[in-house]
Design an enzyme around this catalytic site. Structure first.
Site, mmCIF file in Angstrom:
data_model
loop_
_atom_site.group_PDB
_atom_site.id
_atom_site.type_symbol
_atom_site.label_atom_id
_atom_site.label_comp_id
_atom_site.label_asym_id
_atom_site.label_seq_id
_atom_site.Cartn_x
_atom_site.Cartn_y
_atom_site.Cartn_z
ATOM 1 N N GLU A 285 -38.142 3.944 60.679
ATOM 2 C CA GLU A 285 -37.202 3.092 61.411
ATOM 3 C C GLU A 285 -36.402 4.060 62.270
ATOM 4 O O GLU A 285 -35.728 4.946 61.753
ATOM 5 C CB GLU A 285 -36.347 2.326 60.405
ATOM 6 C CG GLU A 285 -35.425 1.323 61.020
ATOM 7 C CD GLU A 285 -34.023 1.854 61.094
ATOM 8 O OE1 GLU A 285 -33.665 2.343 62.182
ATOM 9 O OE2 GLU A 285 -33.300 1.791 60.091
ATOM 10 N N CYS B 245 -27.902 2.574 63.905
ATOM 11 C CA CYS B 245 -29.137 2.309 64.647
ATOM 12 C C CYS B 245 -29.074 0.959 65.345
ATOM 13 O O CYS B 245 -29.907 0.662 66.189
ATOM 14 C CB CYS B 245 -30.348 2.386 63.732
ATOM 15 S SG CYS B 245 -30.109 1.555 62.175
#
Lengths: 521, 521
Positions: free
Chosen positions: A267, A304
């Site tokens: 990720e 993120c």
């Protein structure tokens, strides 16, 4: 239970040992001072961790789902039992502050307990049974049964920005253990002391539940060689990673190019585009500007899911909106950067962005969140502006028309999230169509920071935001990454996994001859 | 509808066109003669196929599941409507015979109809909904919904050994279309005329259902450059492949090393180990020998599930069993090899195997199935004996003890299937434990050839039998390979996919706040 002494900072296959690799230091972001010295593991120690885990797996895979659930519950309890010491050490290493870290610990324990409940419930195993039809023509139909099974040993790479929730006992470890696997954690060098405490908690949880100690290791690592040795170990079955696109891609390539390839579920970076349509600005511009400024600077922008690209349509209200956003950003005191490297990268990236043709830095406060403004034409000529800058910064793009805005969206690579603000805007439907394909999670009238841990969450997205866009690293669906599938044909019932036996002991949902049921066969 | 004329053998984005690549010939295995000349597509034609499919996807992805189901039904109907011509052309190109091909056509249409039913039923979308809790503390809980969505354009590589069921309108195409994608087929050069007929059937099905013709292309290809151009096209989203480990790995590496990596779901070589325990031999040896000989030679041994490694324990009954197996093999007339290359590879591989130290060729008939015998010690010294030999051949390994047998199993890589014959043998449990981790499907007292198309089937296995061991290329679960996941947060209901709207119109099974239900919200 053996407790680590000061120089024994690596937990390898049940033993606290001194690392045989390079020295490095923890770092206190609040004081910008070096902390304690740590020594990373070496290739031999990584090998021991993986090899011993592979042996332990023979025991671990035979544990019942109830035993697995209890282990996860113990992991949460032991993490809580670390008490103030964990928060203190973690704050010294990350500068994230007591409030955030207390919240993150609660989230981490919540995740462990959510996976505990999931494992007990059992539906996640996707059990399927097709019963035999011995007299079928032209050929008899055999009895076939299929189920998710654990893979073996999983490597988990900790993230710098979530020292608890995406680190030693974070989501990847929780989901890998929930699926019945063994785990080797590569600790993040930004919080080695936190990693050590968490590994001690894991050690206690393992011993309490009579699991083999070798099922879990935590390797300190600052050199690429440690990561490389781990991902390339022949007995490793999969990798979970959270971090930059650059490092994630290196690990993905290492996994894919092995003699026996393994998936690296990475990720990675994301700039999380946000489109704010005219009526939303006209009707709620002040409020949105405040919320957006908070979202950009939350955790010093080190998320993120931080919104890094804001697309608006130029009209009579847009200059005021930009002004409000600037003011909101300048009114927020941002926190510390997680480490010196992230801080200097941020400064460098911001300085570089400031040199792009046609861009203007709107916010002026030295130590505040940064806002750039650019028009659509100039943005389209500067493709690197889509790259993530890790930290409290966003680029606002002024578009002349909705077509121009959609054209920009079409140039995008993949992002974890995409957000649309609208308030009866007629453009909503076309904007939704163009943004949907580019993101994993589409948000309406909200902010992408804040990732709910629930069955429906999807924290992933098209490359480069993740390497396997159909998988998630947050929420209970994360367990599926660390499962493989086994299928049994005419196998005597007593040799089948319990979830596939005729008697549906745990009343799990199974697909039997194409129909979902919790009944016995 | 434009029908292909003789030299228009590539179906590119709705048009029958002459290939711009190399010439090649079809081959008649029955007469060992060259057939018709074909011209493969070139890179430009591949590019057109993928680019036009990407445009068509914008229309295709908006089709309802009912429309998708009808398209799949039409594909089956149009395949059947090709009638005798399809069987005739296919037999000329493959030598598989009318009976087998008629059966394979029925299976192929059955697959298309199974996916049609699956799509209509809708459970496969794994819809999940977590409803909002606006007054939750400390933060409100948003409304989050998650679902499987199509990926875009999928490349399907046809297999030589299943000219219908794993080719142009085979399982990979059926599952990719069922998931809502567009498809570009790379036809197998072993059956170009069959591919052309099947593409014509697809063309009719598309037109009949008012789908955009560009959603499907079929490219003839004999050069690696055609495959390479296809897998590397930036707009391609995934690949389905059935074939050798060698080619599968090349394609997997191409997919993984792209700037934006894509999954290459390759179902590759497998030797399908079979363990026959002593009491099974003592009580049913004659019958098992007959069944096994059939399984080894079925389709001239050109099945990915052909049992190629037979492990037995040496005892007083084992020599007689080997004799029975030899006799059974020699009594079977084997058919044609699919093409000259496969035939010569088989001969070469068999000749090479015969030179291995300690191996003995048991069967003596020139044109029959081949059986080798070797003891465990010699087998362990010759690791290449685990590699697949495509054709009617098996290696029988005599083991002295169950430990030695399990030791051999532990050296194995991954296989699609593993089989155990037992009849009250006490070794069953330990043997099952050692074999289970090495295979995708474990079979008891049966033969691995014959892959049931059903929800529980898993046709995949640890590498090198497949590149993604948790996925299957046979059975309805195959649809999951060609789906991605989308997640929606607080999205207005009218913009949600129908399956995620509050009213559960199709009564599909959805997980709502963690509980499975077919009710409305």
């Amino acid at each position: 239970m053996a407790k680590a002494i000061n120089t024994e900072q690596n937990y390898i296959a049940g033993n606290w040992v001194k690392g045989k690799g390079k020295e490095f230091w923890s770092y206190n972001p609040a004081t910008a001072e070096k902390g304690k010295v740590y020594i990373e593991g070496d290739q031999e120690q990584v090998n021991t961790a993986v090899e011993q885990a592979a042996i332990a797996f023979e025991t671990v895979k035979k544990k019942s789902t109830a035993e697995r659930a209890t282990l996860l519950e113990s992991m949460a309890e032991e993490l809580e039992a670390l008490g103030d010491e964990l928060i203190k050490v973690c704050d010294m290493e990350t500068g994230l502050g007591e409030a955030r870290l207390t919240g993150e610990r609660a989230r981490t324990c919540g995740q462990l307990r959510a996976f505990s409940a999931l494992v007990k419930q059992g539906h996640w195993q996707q059990a399927r049974i097709d019963t035999a039809i011995p007299d079928r023509k032209p050929l008899p139909k055999p009895d076939i049964r299929r189920i998710f099974r654990p893979m073996g040993t999983i490597a988990v790479f900790s993230a710098s920005n979530f020292p608890l929730a995406f680190s030693t006992l974070g989501g990847d470890t929780a989901s890998a253990i929930a699926a019945g696997n063994c785990v080797v954690v590569k600790a993040h060098p930004s919080h080695p002391g936190t990693s050590k405490l968490c590994a001690e908690a894991m050690q206690r949880a393992i011993l309490k539940n009579n699991y083999p100690p070798e099922m879990f290791s935590m390797v300190q690592g600052v050199s690429p060689e440690v990561s490389q040795a781990l991902v390339q170990h022949p007995q490793l079955k999969a990798v979970g990673f959270t971090g930059s696109t650059h490092v994630g891609r290196i690990l993905f390539d290492l996994g894919a190019s092995r003699p026996n390839p393994i998936p690296v579920f990475a990720e990675m970076g994301s700039t999380n585009p946000m489109i704010i349509l005219p009526l939303a600005i006209a009707n709620n511009g002040v409020e949105i500007a405040k919320g957006l400024a908070n979202s950009i600077t939350l955790g010093t922008g080190q998320f993120c899911t931080k919104p890094g690209l804001i697309l608006i349509l130029k009209d009579k209200n847009s200059p005021e909106f930009v002004g409000n956003l600037k003011n909101a950003l300048e009114s927020i005191s941002i926190g510390h950067f997680l480490n010196a490297r992230i801080h200097s990268s941020f400064q460098k990236d911001v300085a570089k962005t400031a040199t792009v043709a046609g861009i203007e830095m709107v916010s002026t406060k030295d130590e505040g969140g940064k806002l750039f403004e650019i028009d659509a034409e100039h943005f389209l000529q500067s493709p690197n502006l889509e790259d993530e800058i890790f930290g409290p910064v966003a680029i606002l793009i002024n578009c002349d028309t909705i077509n121009q805005l959609n054209k920009i969206v079409e140039t995008f690579g993949g992002h974890l999230t995409g957000t649309i603000f609208a308030d009866g805007d007629s453009e909503l439907s076309s904007v939704k169509d163009s943004l949907e394909d580019k993101v994993g999670r589409l948000i309406f009238n909200g902010y992408p920071t804040g990732v709910e841990v629930c069955p429906s969450m999807h924290h992933g997205g098209p490359y480069p935001s993740s390497t396997f866009p159909a998988t998630t690293s947050v929420g209970t669906a994360a367990i599926e990454r660390f499962c493989t599938v086994k299928c049994y044909q005419n196998i005597p019932e007593e040799l089948l996994p319990i979830a596939l036996q005729n008697k549906n002991l745990d009343r799990i949902l199974r697909m039997v001859n194409g129909v979902y049921t919790t009944e016995d066969i």
